[in-house]
Motif scaffolding. Structure first.
Motif, PDB file in Angstrom:
ATOM      1  N   PHE A  50       0.832  -1.206   0.000  1.00  0.00           N
ATOM      2  CA  PHE A  50       0.000   0.000   0.000  1.00  0.00           C
ATOM      3  C   PHE A  50       0.867   1.257   0.000  1.00  0.00           C
ATOM      4  N   VAL A  51       0.438   2.253  -0.790  1.00  0.00           N
ATOM      5  CA  VAL A  51       1.127   3.537  -0.855  1.00  0.00           C
ATOM      6  C   VAL A  51       0.094   4.643  -0.696  1.00  0.00           C
ATOM      7  N   HIS A  52       0.401   5.608   0.159  1.00  0.00           N
ATOM      8  CA  HIS A  52      -0.464   6.777   0.365  1.00  0.00           C
ATOM      9  C   HIS A  52       0.215   7.998  -0.232  1.00  0.00           C
ATOM     10  N   HIS A  53      -0.528   8.725  -1.066  1.00  0.00           N
ATOM     11  CA  HIS A  53       0.000   9.919  -1.733  1.00  0.00           C
ATOM     12  C   HIS A  53      -0.764  11.142  -1.231  1.00  0.00           C
ATOM     13  N   ARG A  54      -0.045  12.220  -0.962  1.00  0.00           N
ATOM     14  CA  ARG A  54      -0.668  13.514  -0.665  1.00  0.00           C
ATOM     15  C   ARG A  54       0.169  14.595  -1.321  1.00  0.00           C
ATOM     16  N   PRO A  55      -0.484  15.625  -1.853  1.00  0.00           N
ATOM     17  CA  PRO A  55       0.282  16.677  -2.529  1.00  0.00           C
ATOM     18  C   PRO A  55       1.301  17.366  -1.617  1.00  0.00           C
ATOM     19  N   ASP A  56       1.053  17.391  -0.322  1.00  0.00           N
ATOM     20  CA  ASP A  56       1.941  18.110   0.596  1.00  0.00           C
ATOM     21  C   ASP A  56       2.940  17.218   1.311  1.00  0.00           C
ATOM     22  N   SER A  57       3.070  15.967   0.882  1.00  0.00           N
ATOM     23  CA  SER A  57       4.030  15.081   1.538  1.00  0.00           C
ATOM     24  C   SER A  57       4.495  14.017   0.560  1.00  0.00           C
ATOM     25  N   THR A  58       5.480  13.280   0.968  1.00  0.00           N
ATOM     26  CA  THR A  58       5.945  12.174   0.137  1.00  0.00           C
ATOM     27  C   THR A  58       5.007  10.990   0.330  1.00  0.00           C
ATOM     28  N   SER A  97     -16.002  14.350   1.251  1.00  0.00           N
ATOM     29  CA  SER A  97     -16.578  14.562   2.578  1.00  0.00           C
ATOM     30  C   SER A  97     -16.247  15.946   3.089  1.00  0.00           C
ATOM     31  N   ARG A  98     -17.046  16.387   4.043  1.00  0.00           N
ATOM     32  CA  ARG A  98     -16.754  17.589   4.821  1.00  0.00           C
ATOM     33  C   ARG A  98     -16.418  17.102   6.216  1.00  0.00           C
ATOM     34  N   ARG A  99     -15.422  17.728   6.816  1.00  0.00           N
ATOM     35  CA  ARG A  99     -14.994  17.325   8.155  1.00  0.00           C
ATOM     36  C   ARG A  99     -14.857  18.566   9.024  1.00  0.00           C
ATOM     37  N   TRP A 100     -15.349  18.428  10.233  1.00  0.00           N
ATOM     38  CA  TRP A 100     -15.244  19.507  11.207  1.00  0.00           C
ATOM     39  C   TRP A 100     -14.324  19.040  12.318  1.00  0.00           C
ATOM     40  N   ILE A 113      -9.230   9.343  -2.801  1.00  0.00           N
ATOM     41  CA  ILE A 113      -9.290   8.442  -3.955  1.00  0.00           C
ATOM     42  C   ILE A 113      -8.560   7.167  -3.553  1.00  0.00           C
ATOM     43  N   TRP A 114      -9.221   6.048  -3.749  1.00  0.00           N
ATOM     44  CA  TRP A 114      -8.661   4.763  -3.356  1.00  0.00           C
ATOM     45  C   TRP A 114      -8.579   3.873  -4.591  1.00  0.00           C
ATOM     46  N   ARG A 115      -7.448   3.196  -4.783  1.00  0.00           N
ATOM     47  CA  ARG A 115      -7.323   2.192  -5.849  1.00  0.00           C
ATOM     48  C   ARG A 115      -7.216   0.829  -5.199  1.00  0.00           C
ATOM     49  N   LEU A 116      -8.047  -0.084  -5.664  1.00  0.00           N
ATOM     50  CA  LEU A 116      -8.050  -1.433  -5.107  1.00  0.00           C
ATOM     51  C   LEU A 116      -7.462  -2.429  -6.096  1.00  0.00           C
ATOM     52  N   ASP A 117      -6.868  -3.464  -5.549  1.00  0.00           N
ATOM     53  CA  ASP A 117      -6.279  -4.526  -6.349  1.00  0.00           C
ATOM     54  C   ASP A 117      -6.515  -5.837  -5.611  1.00  0.00           C
ATOM     55  N   ASP A 118      -7.189  -6.763  -6.260  1.00  0.00           N
ATOM     56  CA  ASP A 118      -7.494  -8.069  -5.655  1.00  0.00           C
ATOM     57  C   ASP A 118      -8.175  -7.955  -4.298  1.00  0.00           C
ATOM     58  N   GLY A 119      -9.132  -7.042  -4.186  1.00  0.00           N
ATOM     59  CA  GLY A 119      -9.925  -6.925  -2.966  1.00  0.00           C
ATOM     60  C   GLY A 119      -9.260  -6.170  -1.830  1.00  0.00           C
ATOM     61  N   LEU A 120      -8.074  -5.589  -2.077  1.00  0.00           N
ATOM     62  CA  LEU A 120      -7.382  -4.817  -1.046  1.00  0.00           C
ATOM     63  C   LEU A 120      -7.098  -3.405  -1.553  1.00  0.00           C
ATOM     64  N   GLU A 126      -5.193  11.813  -1.213  1.00  0.00           N
ATOM     65  CA  GLU A 126      -6.015  12.632  -0.330  1.00  0.00           C
ATOM     66  C   GLU A 126      -5.770  14.098  -0.665  1.00  0.00           C
ATOM     67  N   ILE A 127      -6.851  14.817  -0.901  1.00  0.00           N
ATOM     68  CA  ILE A 127      -6.771  16.244  -1.182  1.00  0.00           C
ATOM     69  C   ILE A 127      -7.626  16.951  -0.140  1.00  0.00           C
ATOM     70  N   ILE A 128      -7.009  17.865   0.598  1.00  0.00           N
ATOM     71  CA  ILE A 128      -7.687  18.559   1.699  1.00  0.00           C
ATOM     72  C   ILE A 128      -7.665  20.059   1.431  1.00  0.00           C
ATOM     73  N   GLU A 129      -8.824  20.689   1.587  1.00  0.00           N
ATOM     74  CA  GLU A 129      -8.898  22.139   1.417  1.00  0.00           C
ATOM     75  C   GLU A 129      -9.703  22.734   2.560  1.00  0.00           C
ATOM     76  N   PRO A 130      -9.114  23.670   3.302  1.00  0.00           N
ATOM     77  CA  PRO A 130      -9.895  24.372   4.331  1.00  0.00           C
ATOM     78  C   PRO A 130     -11.035  25.141   3.657  1.00  0.00           C
ATOM     79  N   VAL A 131     -12.241  24.941   4.110  1.00  0.00           N
ATOM     80  CA  VAL A 131     -13.399  25.572   3.494  1.00  0.00           C
ATOM     81  C   VAL A 131     -13.259  27.093   3.493  1.00  0.00           C
ATOM     82  N   ALA A 132     -12.689  27.661   4.546  1.00  0.00           N
ATOM     83  CA  ALA A 132     -12.536  29.112   4.638  1.00  0.00           C
ATOM     84  C   ALA A 132     -11.631  29.667   3.546  1.00  0.00           C
TER      85      ALA A 132
END
Length: 146
Positions: A50-58, A97-100, A113-120, A126-132
């Motif tokens: 599994f690999v997690h990608h975010r624009p603000d981190s490796t 989603s919206r999160r408080w 966004i999730w990519r699945l392969d063989d049921g896993l 993940e893209i996060i934007e402060p609503v303000a």
């Protein structure tokens, strides 16, 4: 100047039943995490590579991501999550989603966004934007004539 559109989707390897199953797996994982805060319940749903990608981190590995989620949930124990859309297309599932966060208004907008392969779950973005700050990010949308 002309914009370029590149479609990187893989095609032909997914069926409607796979799409529905993948959506169900992601919904189960998120329900477990948000509903119980049990990060360990996520581990069996993630592939070993599994690999997690975010624009603000490796990118981070399964172990690194689970540790980061575990650490983040401590101060966010009272976070409220409102899921607006869960959409699936083949091996990809997208959730908006919206999160408080505790003590933070008006909250954040999140696209996972999730990519699945063989049921896993094999990859996540993940893209996060402060609503303000959303209005400030619309500058690109305004016409150059203004």
């Amino acid at each position: 100047m002309k914009s370029e559109f590149i479609d990187n989707r893989r095609s032909g390897r997914n069926t409607p039943s796979m799409t529905a199953e993948n959506k169900s797996i992601v919904q189960r994982a998120l329900t477990e995490l948000v509903g119980t805060g049990d990060v360990d319940a996520l581990a069996p749903l993630l592939s070993d590579d599994f690999v997690h990608h975010r624009p603000d981190s490796t990118s981070s590995s399964k172990a690194e991501w689970l540790a980061a989620v575990r650490a983040a949930l401590i101060p966010l124990a009272d976070m409220r999550v409102e899921i607006h859309h869960v959409l699936a297309d083949g091996d990809h599932v997208v959730m908006y989603s919206r999160r408080w966060l505790p003590g933070a208004e008006p909250g954040i907008a999140v696209v996972d966004i999730w990519r699945l392969d063989d049921g896993l779950i094999a990859e996540a973005w993940e893209i996060i934007e402060p609503v303000a700050q959303a209005a400030a990010n619309l500058v690109w949308w305004e016409s150059a004539d203004h």
